[in-house]
Motif scaffolding. Structure first.
Motif, mmCIF file in Angstrom:
data_model
loop_
_atom_site.group_PDB
_atom_site.id
_atom_site.type_symbol
_atom_site.label_atom_id
_atom_site.label_comp_id
_atom_site.label_asym_id
_atom_site.label_seq_id
_atom_site.Cartn_x
_atom_site.Cartn_y
_atom_site.Cartn_z
ATOM 1 N N ARG A 56 -2.853 -2.684 3.173
ATOM 2 C CA ARG A 56 -3.532 -3.641 2.875
ATOM 3 C C ARG A 56 -5.130 -3.145 1.850
ATOM 4 O O ARG A 56 -5.878 -3.951 1.612
ATOM 5 C CB ARG A 56 -4.040 -4.780 3.818
ATOM 6 C CG ARG A 56 -4.537 -5.949 3.425
ATOM 7 C CD ARG A 56 -4.956 -7.016 4.412
ATOM 8 N NE ARG A 56 -5.405 -8.265 3.937
ATOM 9 C CZ ARG A 56 -6.401 -8.354 3.800
ATOM 10 N NH1 ARG A 56 -7.260 -7.547 4.042
ATOM 11 N NH2 ARG A 56 -6.834 -9.805 3.291
ATOM 12 N N ALA A 57 -4.832 -1.978 1.543
ATOM 13 C CA ALA A 57 -5.987 -1.462 0.829
ATOM 14 C C ALA A 57 -6.320 -2.276 -0.513
ATOM 15 O O ALA A 57 -7.357 -2.217 -1.163
ATOM 16 C CB ALA A 57 -5.744 0.179 0.454
ATOM 17 N N ASP A 58 -5.298 -2.604 -1.222
ATOM 18 C CA ASP A 58 -5.409 -3.418 -2.280
ATOM 19 C C ASP A 58 -5.390 -4.865 -2.243
ATOM 20 O O ASP A 58 -5.089 -5.645 -3.117
ATOM 21 C CB ASP A 58 -4.177 -3.025 -3.352
ATOM 22 C CG ASP A 58 -2.798 -3.160 -2.877
ATOM 23 O OD1 ASP A 58 -2.659 -3.804 -1.564
ATOM 24 O OD2 ASP A 58 -1.840 -2.863 -3.490
ATOM 25 N N LEU A 59 -5.639 -5.061 -0.901
ATOM 26 C CA LEU A 59 -5.753 -6.697 -0.615
ATOM 27 C C LEU A 59 -4.683 -7.349 -0.262
ATOM 28 O O LEU A 59 -4.460 -8.652 -0.251
ATOM 29 C CB LEU A 59 -6.799 -7.359 -1.498
ATOM 30 C CG LEU A 59 -8.263 -6.578 -1.422
ATOM 31 C CD1 LEU A 59 -9.158 -7.750 -2.304
ATOM 32 C CD2 LEU A 59 -8.970 -6.714 -0.106
ATOM 33 N N GLN A 60 -3.308 -6.575 -0.494
ATOM 34 C CA GLN A 60 -1.977 -7.433 -0.123
ATOM 35 C C GLN A 60 -1.141 -6.394 0.205
ATOM 36 O O GLN A 60 -1.325 -5.352 0.241
ATOM 37 C CB GLN A 60 -1.768 -8.211 -1.686
ATOM 38 C CG GLN A 60 -1.279 -6.743 -2.635
ATOM 39 C CD GLN A 60 -0.612 -7.572 -3.799
ATOM 40 O OE1 GLN A 60 -0.497 -8.604 -3.816
ATOM 41 N NE2 GLN A 60 -0.278 -6.600 -4.653
ATOM 42 N N ILE A 61 -0.302 -6.924 1.345
ATOM 43 C CA ILE A 61 0.761 -5.915 1.615
ATOM 44 C C ILE A 61 2.103 -6.505 1.191
ATOM 45 O O ILE A 61 2.587 -7.735 1.445
ATOM 46 C CB ILE A 61 0.910 -5.975 3.251
ATOM 47 C CG1 ILE A 61 -0.432 -5.635 3.809
ATOM 48 C CG2 ILE A 61 1.945 -5.134 3.851
ATOM 49 C CD1 ILE A 61 -0.677 -5.745 5.467
ATOM 50 N N ASP A 62 2.722 -5.666 0.287
ATOM 51 C CA ASP A 62 4.090 -6.096 -0.301
ATOM 52 C C ASP A 62 5.355 -6.135 0.555
ATOM 53 O O ASP A 62 5.092 -5.293 1.784
ATOM 54 C CB ASP A 62 4.097 -5.742 -1.742
ATOM 55 C CG ASP A 62 4.189 -3.827 -1.657
ATOM 56 O OD1 ASP A 62 4.929 -3.529 -0.646
ATOM 57 O OD2 ASP A 62 3.968 -3.408 -2.586
ATOM 58 N N ALA A 63 6.340 -6.385 0.182
ATOM 59 C CA ALA A 63 7.607 -6.242 0.980
ATOM 60 C C ALA A 63 8.161 -4.809 1.222
ATOM 61 O O ALA A 63 8.441 -4.519 2.247
ATOM 62 C CB ALA A 63 8.732 -7.080 0.274
ATOM 63 N N GLU A 64 7.936 -4.016 0.198
ATOM 64 C CA GLU A 64 7.983 -2.572 0.504
ATOM 65 C C GLU A 64 7.314 -1.745 1.553
ATOM 66 O O GLU A 64 7.724 -1.175 2.288
ATOM 67 C CB GLU A 64 8.151 -1.675 -0.735
ATOM 68 C CG GLU A 64 9.148 -1.953 -1.860
ATOM 69 C CD GLU A 64 8.432 -2.820 -2.994
ATOM 70 O OE1 GLU A 64 7.154 -2.857 -3.261
ATOM 71 O OE2 GLU A 64 9.055 -2.841 -4.087
ATOM 72 N N GLU A 65 5.963 -2.244 1.222
ATOM 73 C CA GLU A 65 5.119 -1.461 2.472
ATOM 74 C C GLU A 65 5.470 -2.140 3.884
ATOM 75 O O GLU A 65 5.634 -1.416 5.008
ATOM 76 C CB GLU A 65 3.676 -2.079 2.068
ATOM 77 C CG GLU A 65 3.190 -1.172 0.796
ATOM 78 C CD GLU A 65 1.874 -1.778 0.409
ATOM 79 O OE1 GLU A 65 1.088 -0.893 -0.040
ATOM 80 O OE2 GLU A 65 1.696 -3.004 0.375
ATOM 81 N N THR A 66 5.925 -3.440 3.925
ATOM 82 C CA THR A 66 6.151 -4.083 5.267
ATOM 83 C C THR A 66 7.448 -3.468 5.736
ATOM 84 O O THR A 66 7.537 -2.908 6.907
ATOM 85 C CB THR A 66 6.376 -5.553 5.065
ATOM 86 O OG1 THR A 66 5.171 -6.131 4.580
ATOM 87 C CG2 THR A 66 6.769 -6.061 6.319
ATOM 88 N N ALA A 67 8.471 -3.371 5.052
ATOM 89 C CA ALA A 67 9.668 -2.638 5.295
ATOM 90 C C ALA A 67 9.352 -1.283 5.906
ATOM 91 O O ALA A 67 10.078 -0.860 6.827
ATOM 92 C CB ALA A 67 10.698 -2.542 4.249
ATOM 93 N N VAL A 68 8.550 -0.451 5.276
ATOM 94 C CA VAL A 68 8.485 0.938 5.774
ATOM 95 C C VAL A 68 7.670 0.874 6.921
ATOM 96 O O VAL A 68 8.118 1.661 7.773
ATOM 97 C CB VAL A 68 7.488 1.755 4.614
ATOM 98 C CG1 VAL A 68 7.012 2.947 5.035
ATOM 99 C CG2 VAL A 68 8.319 2.119 3.160
ATOM 100 N N MET A 69 6.576 0.126 7.035
ATOM 101 C CA MET A 69 6.027 -0.297 8.431
ATOM 102 C C MET A 69 7.108 -0.345 9.355
ATOM 103 O O MET A 69 6.797 0.214 10.628
ATOM 104 C CB MET A 69 4.976 -0.966 8.497
ATOM 105 C CG MET A 69 3.651 -0.786 7.634
ATOM 106 S SD MET A 69 2.178 -1.679 7.305
ATOM 107 C CE MET A 69 2.983 -3.250 7.389
ATOM 108 N N GLU A 70 7.802 -1.427 9.279
ATOM 109 C CA GLU A 70 8.862 -1.851 10.229
ATOM 110 C C GLU A 70 9.681 -0.740 10.760
ATOM 111 O O GLU A 70 9.908 -0.755 11.586
ATOM 112 C CB GLU A 70 9.691 -2.853 9.983
ATOM 113 C CG GLU A 70 8.896 -4.235 9.649
ATOM 114 C CD GLU A 70 9.610 -5.247 8.959
ATOM 115 O OE1 GLU A 70 10.658 -5.043 8.408
ATOM 116 O OE2 GLU A 70 9.047 -6.496 8.803
#
Length: 179
Positions: A56-70
């Motif tokens: 969320r450093a850029d004030l949003q969490i995109d789908a790719e970042e969510t998938a990697v976190m999951e």
């Protein structure tokens, strides 16, 4: 392999790494993980929150970042997919709602409960999340550097982890284009 074994955490020694204070954010995620031992749940909650902080450093969490976190939480935590999804969603929500006040507190708690090896492993995971879109922005890089500092990792530790993701650093991509 469980996240605890991967990150070198020994749960066979109760009392080791138990924090003296909690944050509301970590408590809420821990409640969702009540089927795990409390120490492991607290660790995973803080771990996931820090992943979302970097994403969320850029004030949003995109789908790719969510998938990697999951994927990171599922694989490294030895968790079923549905639990990993809940952990990541809770961490994202808590970061969005309370990140400005909780970021440092959660990082400080993770610093207390994690070993040096666990902190270094987290640093690599932070870069993996920020590189999800194959572009680590200056904002993302700065947040990862801030987290490394709050975890009391050295600048050399940060640079070593960063160098493993150098092909994704936006600042280096610009320099290559300008040559």
């Amino acid at each position: 392999m469980s996240i605890l074994k991967f990150l070198g955490m020994n749960v066979d020694h109760p009392g080791h790494g138990i924090p003296t204070a909690e944050t509301e954010t970590v408590r809420k995620i821990v409640q969702k993980l009540d089927q795990l031992p409390e120490q492991q749940a607290r660790y995973i909650a803080a771990f996931a929150f820090l992943l979302s902080r970097a994403a969320r450093a850029d004030l949003q969490i995109d789908a790719e970042e969510t998938a990697v976190m999951e994927r990171i939480v599922m694989q490294q935590g030895g968790m079923p997919e549905e639990l990993a999804l809940v952990v990541v969603q809770m961490a994202k929500t808590q970061n969005q709602l309370f990140g400005s006040t909780e970021n440092y507190l959660v990082t400080r708690e993770f610093e207390r409960i994690a070993s040096r090896e666990q902190k270094l492993a987290l640093l690599d995971c932070l870069f993996a999340v920020t590189a999800a879109d194959e572009n680590i922005t200056a904002e993302e890089d700065n947040v990862v550097k801030q987290i490394a500092s709050e975890l009391k990792l050295s600048h050399d530790d940060y640079i070593a982890a960063r160098s493993r993701f150098r092909e994704y650093l936006a600042v280096l991509k610009r320099e290559r284009r300008n040559e």
